[in-house]
Design a protein around this motif. Structure first.
Motif, PDB file in Angstrom:
ATOM      1  N   UNK A 134       0.863  -1.181   0.000  1.00  0.00           N
ATOM      2  CA  UNK A 134       0.000   0.000   0.000  1.00  0.00           C
ATOM      3  C   UNK A 134       0.900   1.232   0.000  1.00  0.00           C
ATOM      4  N   UNK A 135       0.335   2.346  -0.382  1.00  0.00           N
ATOM      5  CA  UNK A 135       1.049   3.626  -0.320  1.00  0.00           C
ATOM      6  C   UNK A 135       0.518   4.365   0.893  1.00  0.00           C
ATOM      7  N   UNK A 136       1.414   4.815   1.768  1.00  0.00           N
ATOM      8  CA  UNK A 136       1.027   5.561   2.950  1.00  0.00           C
ATOM      9  C   UNK A 136       1.532   6.993   2.794  1.00  0.00           C
ATOM     10  N   UNK A 137       0.644   7.957   3.061  1.00  0.00           N
ATOM     11  CA  UNK A 137       0.982   9.371   2.994  1.00  0.00           C
ATOM     12  C   UNK A 137       0.819   9.997   4.370  1.00  0.00           C
ATOM     13  N   UNK A 138       1.702  10.947   4.696  1.00  0.00           N
ATOM     14  CA  UNK A 138       1.656  11.668   5.964  1.00  0.00           C
ATOM     15  C   UNK A 138       1.566  13.160   5.658  1.00  0.00           C
ATOM     16  N   UNK A 139       0.674  13.868   6.356  1.00  0.00           N
ATOM     17  CA  UNK A 139       0.431  15.273   6.054  1.00  0.00           C
ATOM     18  C   UNK A 139       0.619  16.176   7.267  1.00  0.00           C
ATOM     19  N   UNK A 154       3.708  14.891   9.021  1.00  0.00           N
ATOM     20  CA  UNK A 154       4.784  14.799   8.028  1.00  0.00           C
ATOM     21  C   UNK A 154       6.078  15.372   8.603  1.00  0.00           C
ATOM     22  N   UNK A 155       5.974  16.505   9.282  1.00  0.00           N
ATOM     23  CA  UNK A 155       7.154  17.130   9.878  1.00  0.00           C
ATOM     24  C   UNK A 155       7.737  16.271  10.995  1.00  0.00           C
ATOM     25  N   UNK A 156       6.870  15.726  11.840  1.00  0.00           N
ATOM     26  CA  UNK A 156       7.340  14.909  12.963  1.00  0.00           C
ATOM     27  C   UNK A 156       8.045  13.641  12.486  1.00  0.00           C
ATOM     28  N   UNK A 157       7.538  13.043  11.415  1.00  0.00           N
ATOM     29  CA  UNK A 157       8.105  11.793  10.915  1.00  0.00           C
ATOM     30  C   UNK A 157       9.281  12.004   9.975  1.00  0.00           C
ATOM     31  N   UNK A 158       9.386  13.200   9.424  1.00  0.00           N
ATOM     32  CA  UNK A 158      10.487  13.495   8.511  1.00  0.00           C
ATOM     33  C   UNK A 158      10.325  12.894   7.133  1.00  0.00           C
ATOM     34  N   UNK A 159       9.087  12.517   6.775  1.00  0.00           N
ATOM     35  CA  UNK A 159       8.840  11.991   5.442  1.00  0.00           C
ATOM     36  C   UNK A 159       7.387  12.246   5.049  1.00  0.00           C
ATOM     37  N   UNK A 160       7.164  12.330   3.752  1.00  0.00           N
ATOM     38  CA  UNK A 160       5.817  12.590   3.229  1.00  0.00           C
ATOM     39  C   UNK A 160       5.050  11.311   2.955  1.00  0.00           C
ATOM     40  N   UNK A 161       5.749  10.189   2.881  1.00  0.00           N
ATOM     41  CA  UNK A 161       5.055   8.941   2.609  1.00  0.00           C
ATOM     42  C   UNK A 161       6.019   7.810   2.340  1.00  0.00           C
ATOM     43  N   UNK A 162       5.440   6.645   2.106  1.00  0.00           N
ATOM     44  CA  UNK A 162       6.245   5.456   1.835  1.00  0.00           C
ATOM     45  C   UNK A 162       5.381   4.395   1.174  1.00  0.00           C
ATOM     46  N   UNK A 167      -4.099   0.089  -2.030  1.00  0.00           N
ATOM     47  CA  UNK A 167      -4.743   1.247  -1.401  1.00  0.00           C
ATOM     48  C   UNK A 167      -3.746   2.366  -1.137  1.00  0.00           C
ATOM     49  N   UNK A 168      -4.278   3.569  -1.105  1.00  0.00           N
ATOM     50  CA  UNK A 168      -3.528   4.739  -0.652  1.00  0.00           C
ATOM     51  C   UNK A 168      -4.133   5.133   0.689  1.00  0.00           C
ATOM     52  N   UNK A 169      -3.314   5.076   1.728  1.00  0.00           N
ATOM     53  CA  UNK A 169      -3.744   5.391   3.085  1.00  0.00           C
ATOM     54  C   UNK A 169      -3.050   6.678   3.509  1.00  0.00           C
ATOM     55  N   UNK A 170      -3.840   7.649   3.947  1.00  0.00           N
ATOM     56  CA  UNK A 170      -3.288   8.925   4.391  1.00  0.00           C
ATOM     57  C   UNK A 170      -3.582   9.113   5.875  1.00  0.00           C
ATOM     58  N   UNK A 171      -2.597   9.612   6.607  1.00  0.00           N
ATOM     59  CA  UNK A 171      -2.757   9.966   8.011  1.00  0.00           C
ATOM     60  C   UNK A 171      -2.488  11.456   8.147  1.00  0.00           C
ATOM     61  N   UNK A 172      -3.318  12.143   8.944  1.00  0.00           N
ATOM     62  CA  UNK A 172      -3.169  13.589   9.084  1.00  0.00           C
ATOM     63  C   UNK A 172      -3.866  14.073  10.338  1.00  0.00           C
ATOM     64  N   UNK A 173      -3.406  15.191  10.901  1.00  0.00           N
ATOM     65  CA  UNK A 173      -4.104  15.780  12.039  1.00  0.00           C
ATOM     66  C   UNK A 173      -5.380  16.449  11.564  1.00  0.00           C
ATOM     67  N   UNK A 174      -6.322  16.698  12.478  1.00  0.00           N
ATOM     68  CA  UNK A 174      -7.538  17.405  12.082  1.00  0.00           C
ATOM     69  C   UNK A 174      -7.177  18.761  11.460  1.00  0.00           C
ATOM     70  N   UNK A 175      -7.933  19.156  10.475  1.00  0.00           N
ATOM     71  CA  UNK A 175      -7.664  20.401   9.750  1.00  0.00           C
ATOM     72  C   UNK A 175      -8.923  21.261   9.800  1.00  0.00           C
ATOM     73  N   UNK A 176      -8.726  22.544  10.030  1.00  0.00           N
ATOM     74  CA  UNK A 176      -9.861  23.460   9.981  1.00  0.00           C
ATOM     75  C   UNK A 176      -9.621  24.504   8.910  1.00  0.00           C
TER      76      UNK A 176
END
Length: 84
Positions: A3-8, A12-20, A73-82
């Motif tokens: 699967x493709x995992x994306x971080x936003x 993204x900053x905490x993990x030091x990568x945008x995805x894998x 699948x493409x799975x994205x993880x992100x904090x709540x956004x307003x």
């Protein structure tokens, strides 16, 4: 199964990568199990850990922890956004 995992955003900053591209280990078949597995990698991955306010999307649609993860699948993880 890959699967493709994306971080936003701050994640993204905490993990030091945008995805894998990620090969799911045996026993990981839901969004919640994937998140728990990733958080178990230790620092800085515990940013995905239990109690953290993180949202998930599967193929660009909001997803619940019990939703399945399927091959490709493409799975994205992100904090709540307003908006503003």
């Amino acid at each position: 199964m890959t699967v493709k995992i994306l971080y936003f955003a701050s994640l993204k900053e905490a993990l030091g990568c945008a995805g894998e591209d990620f090969v799911l280990p045996s026993g990981v078949s839901t969004i919640g199990e994937l998140r728990t597995f990733l958080a178990g990698r230790g620092e800085p991955w515990n940013a995905l850990g239990e109690g953290r306010n993180i949202r998930a999307a599967r193929n660009q649609r909001m997803a619940a922890p019990a939703d399945p993860v399927l091959p490709g699948d493409e799975i994205a993880f992100f904090p709540p956004v307003t908006g503003g």
